[in-house]
Design a protein around this motif. Structure first.
Motif, PDB file in Angstrom:
ATOM      1  N   LEU A   1       0.822  -1.215   0.000  1.00 29.74           N
ATOM      2  CA  LEU A   1       0.000   0.000   0.000  1.00 29.74           C
ATOM      3  C   LEU A   1       0.856   1.264   0.000  1.00 29.74           C
ATOM      4  O   LEU A   1       0.317   2.365   0.113  1.00 29.74           O
ATOM      5  N   LYS A   2       2.152   1.136  -0.146  1.00 27.57           N
ATOM      6  CA  LYS A   2       3.027   2.295   0.060  1.00 27.57           C
ATOM      7  C   LYS A   2       2.841   3.373  -1.008  1.00 27.57           C
ATOM      8  O   LYS A   2       3.150   4.545  -0.760  1.00 27.57           O
ATOM      9  N   ASP A   3       2.336   3.005  -2.201  1.00 26.01           N
ATOM     10  CA  ASP A   3       2.137   4.000  -3.263  1.00 26.01           C
ATOM     11  C   ASP A   3       0.702   4.533  -3.297  1.00 26.01           C
ATOM     12  O   ASP A   3       0.365   5.347  -4.166  1.00 26.01           O
ATOM     13  N   LEU A   4      -0.122   4.093  -2.348  1.00 29.44           N
ATOM     14  CA  LEU A   4      -1.519   4.531  -2.335  1.00 29.44           C
ATOM     15  C   LEU A   4      -1.612   5.954  -1.799  1.00 29.44           C
ATOM     16  O   LEU A   4      -0.962   6.308  -0.804  1.00 29.44           O
ATOM     17  N   ASN A   5      -2.413   6.798  -2.469  1.00 33.38           N
ATOM     18  CA  ASN A   5      -2.667   8.162  -1.984  1.00 33.38           C
ATOM     19  C   ASN A   5      -4.110   8.531  -2.291  1.00 33.38           C
ATOM     20  O   ASN A   5      -4.892   7.702  -2.779  1.00 33.38           O
ATOM     21  N   GLU A   6      -4.476   9.788  -2.055  1.00 33.67           N
ATOM     22  CA  GLU A   6      -5.876  10.187  -2.220  1.00 33.67           C
ATOM     23  C   GLU A   6      -6.320  10.177  -3.680  1.00 33.67           C
ATOM     24  O   GLU A   6      -7.520  10.096  -3.970  1.00 33.67           O
ATOM     25  N   ASP A   7      -5.377  10.257  -4.588  1.00 28.69           N
ATOM     26  CA  ASP A   7      -5.722  10.261  -6.020  1.00 28.69           C
ATOM     27  C   ASP A   7      -5.556   8.888  -6.657  1.00 28.69           C
ATOM     28  O   ASP A   7      -6.330   8.507  -7.543  1.00 28.69           O
ATOM     29  N   THR A   8      -4.541   8.155  -6.225  1.00 29.01           N
ATOM     30  CA  THR A   8      -4.235   6.857  -6.829  1.00 29.01           C
ATOM     31  C   THR A   8      -4.505   5.732  -5.838  1.00 29.01           C
ATOM     32  O   THR A   8      -3.830   5.622  -4.811  1.00 29.01           O
ATOM     33  N   LYS A   9      -5.502   4.935  -6.098  1.00 32.50           N
ATOM     34  CA  LYS A   9      -5.833   3.811  -5.226  1.00 32.50           C
ATOM     35  C   LYS A   9      -5.061   2.577  -5.674  1.00 32.50           C
ATOM     36  O   LYS A   9      -5.615   1.499  -5.926  1.00 32.50           O
ATOM     37  N   LEU A  10      -3.740   2.743  -5.803  1.00 24.61           N
ATOM     38  CA  LEU A  10      -2.897   1.685  -6.340  1.00 24.61           C
ATOM     39  C   LEU A  10      -2.362   0.810  -5.213  1.00 24.61           C
ATOM     40  O   LEU A  10      -1.740   1.285  -4.267  1.00 24.61           O
ATOM     41  N   PHE A  11      -2.616  -0.489  -5.323  1.00 24.19           N
ATOM     42  CA  PHE A  11      -2.066  -1.447  -4.367  1.00 24.19           C
ATOM     43  C   PHE A  11      -1.973  -2.796  -5.047  1.00 24.19           C
ATOM     44  O   PHE A  11      -2.682  -3.080  -6.026  1.00 24.19           O
ATOM     45  N   THR A  12      -1.064  -3.623  -4.554  1.00 25.20           N
ATOM     46  CA  THR A  12      -0.882  -4.964  -5.126  1.00 25.20           C
ATOM     47  C   THR A  12      -0.743  -5.975  -3.999  1.00 25.20           C
ATOM     48  O   THR A  12      -0.341  -5.630  -2.872  1.00 25.20           O
ATOM     49  N   PHE A  13      -1.094  -7.212  -4.304  1.00 23.64           N
ATOM     50  CA  PHE A  13      -0.897  -8.302  -3.343  1.00 23.64           C
ATOM     51  C   PHE A  13      -0.074  -9.385  -4.004  1.00 23.64           C
ATOM     52  O   PHE A  13      -0.418  -9.880  -5.090  1.00 23.64           O
ATOM     53  N   THR A  14       1.024  -9.744  -3.371  1.00 27.56           N
ATOM     54  CA  THR A  14       1.920 -10.781  -3.883  1.00 27.56           C
ATOM     55  C   THR A  14       1.873 -11.986  -2.955  1.00 27.56           C
ATOM     56  O   THR A  14       2.350 -11.929  -1.818  1.00 27.56           O
ATOM     57  N   PRO A  15       1.263 -13.087  -3.425  1.00 22.95           N
ATOM     58  CA  PRO A  15       1.182 -14.267  -2.563  1.00 22.95           C
ATOM     59  C   PRO A  15       2.550 -14.884  -2.317  1.00 22.95           C
ATOM     60  O   PRO A  15       3.472 -14.745  -3.121  1.00 22.95           O
ATOM     61  N   LYS A  16       2.671 -15.572  -1.173  1.00 26.65           N
ATOM     62  CA  LYS A  16       3.874 -16.343  -0.857  1.00 26.65           C
ATOM     63  C   LYS A  16       3.533 -17.820  -0.902  1.00 26.65           C
ATOM     64  O   LYS A  16       2.459 -18.235  -0.485  1.00 26.65           O
TER      65      LYS A  16
END
Length: 273
Positions: free
Chosen positions: A257-272
């Motif tokens: 979630l480190k790149d998420l902000n009020e304009d960009t709802k960008l997030f990724t999930f990387t399974p292990k």
């Protein structure tokens, strides 16, 4: 002759006094007994009044309802046990006198406890807890600190609603003093409390909060590691967790979630694996 007559009259007077003396004793004895009966009666009446008052208070001022406000670390029953320590404390009148202008202190995680008498059979216990931000494991103990980094408690047990903080290193710890961290990073304690309060706001419980060497934040929820990054847009990031974590239940991996902000709802999930 006149002198002799006067002497005879005196003798008669003494005789009369002797005759009445037993009656005076009897009269005094009667008065004494009557006074004794009156005093005894007054005492018995007073005892009966006090006994009746005690029975009335015992019957009508028994605590039946207990309200507890402000508690998170301890249950309602645990708080009640701290206040009502014996049978007398189950009487609201006694309880009001015991805690009149007085608070309960020296309880772990609690600043003080006040007791209000709501009615004859109802009391309200107000709990004022210490603002705990997190805890660290140190020499087999758990050290709890507030938003200023001041150590407020040392315990052998963990508490469910307070996360463990990792990545902070210390060479010593002193009760009621600040954790010895670099001056440049003193604001991190307020950041920890902000995160803790936001997690509580969204009814989320993190097992751990980890800071790397650059003080980037990582949260751990079971097998899910959440990369928060810096403190920017922390509210939006924590808010997003309430939607994403239920979808990831039972999975293991990294939620970025480190790149998420009020304009960009960008997030990724990387399974292990």
């Amino acid at each position: 002759m006149a002198k002799k007559k006067r002497k005879k009259r005196k003798k008669r007077s003494y005789a009369a006094e002797s005759a009445f003396h037993p009656f005076e004793k009897l009269r005094d004895s009667f008065r004494y007994k009557r006074s004794l009966y009156v005093i005894t009666g007054i005492i018995m009446f007073a005892v009966l009044v006090v006994a009746a008052a005690v029975l009335y208070v015992a019957d009508n001022y028994t605590v039946k309802n207990i309200e507890v406000d402000g508690n998170t670390h301890y249950s309602k029953d645990e708080i009640a046990d701290m206040v009502m320590t014996d049978k007398l404390c189950h009487n609201s009148m006694f309880l009001s006198m015991k805690y009149m202008n007085k608070s309960i202190e020296d309880i772990p995680f609690i600043e003080k406890i006040d007791v209000d008498i709501v009615s004859k059979d109802t009391v309200k216990i107000n709990v004022f807890e210490k603002a705990v931000a997190g805890y660290i494991a140190y020499l087999g103990r758990y050290i709890y600190f507030d938003r200023e980094g001041i150590v407020v408690e040392c315990s052998s047990e963990t508490t469910e609603d307070v996360p463990q903080v990792m990545g902070l290193n210390f060479d010593h710890i002193t009760m009621h003093e600040k954790l010895p961290i670099d001056e440049d990073h003193q604001l991190i304690f307020g950041e920890i409390l902000d995160i803790t309060q936001l997690l509580n706001k969204y009814k989320l419980h993190a097992d751990k909060i980890f800071f790397d060497s650059d003080f980037n934040v990582y949260l751990y929820f079971g097998g899910v590691e959440v990369s928060i990054g810096k403190n920017d847009y922390i509210d939006e990031k924590i808010q997003q967790l309430q939607y994403q974590l239920p979808k990831l239940e039972g999975q293991t991996g990294i939620l970025n979630l480190k790149d998420l902000n009020e304009d960009t709802k960008l997030f990724t999930f990387t399974p292990k694996n």
